[in-house]
Design a protein around this motif. Structure first.
Motif: not given
Length: 126
Positions: A62, A80-82, A101, A104
Motif C-alpha cells: 500500500r 493492490n486493489s486498495q 485503484n 491511489s
C-alpha cells in the motif's frame, strides 16, 4: 555485489549493495544506497533511500517511498486493489506509474519529479 537473482521470502533490508539480476521480495523491502540493475518485484511495501532502479518496480503493498535522491528509470506498477500512496521525495521516476485503484495517489515532495505519465491515480504536490 550479488550476481544472480535475489529471492527473499520475507522482508529484506539492503544497504550498500548492487544486484545485477532480478530481485523478488515476499514481504517489505527497505533499501539504502542500493543499485538494482534488473527488475524488482515486492509483495509488500517498499522504502528506498539513495537507491537506483535501472528497470521497473512492481509492488503489491500500500506504500512506496522514494527519498534522498532515489531514481527509477523504468515503470512502477502496483497491483493492490486498495488505494495506494507513492511518495517521491527529492527523487525521480522517469517511467510511468500505474495503479490498479484509481483512488491511489502520487505525492511529490522536496523537488520530487515524475517524468513519465500517471495511469489511474492522482498527482499531488506538497
Amino acid at each position: 555485489v550479488i550476481g544472480t537473482d535475489l529471492k527473499v521470502t520475507g522482508n529484506a533490508n539492503l544497504t550498500k549493495v548492487t544486484i545485477k539480476d532480478d530481485t523478488s521480495v515476499g514481504g517489505d523491502l527497505i533499501c539504502d544506497d542500493a543499485t538494482f540493475k534488473s527488475s524488482v518485484n515486492v509483495h509488500g511495501n517498499l522504502t528506498s533511500s539513495d537507491s537506483y532502479f535501472e528497470e521497473g518496480i512492481e509492488f503489491a503493498g500500500r506504500t512506496l517511498q522514494l527519498s534522498n535522491g532515489s531514481k527509477v528509470v523504468g515503470e512502477i506498477i502496483n497491483s493492490n486493489s486498495q488505494a495506494v500512496t507513492l511518495i517521491i521525495d527529492h527523487s525521480v521516476v522517469k517511467g510511468n506509474i500505474g495503479f490498479a485503484n484509481a483512488a491511489s495517489r502520487v505525492i511529490l515532495r522536496n523537488g520530487g519529479e515524475l517524468k513519465g505519465n500517471l495511469l489511474n491515480g492522482k498527482l499531488e504536490q506538497e
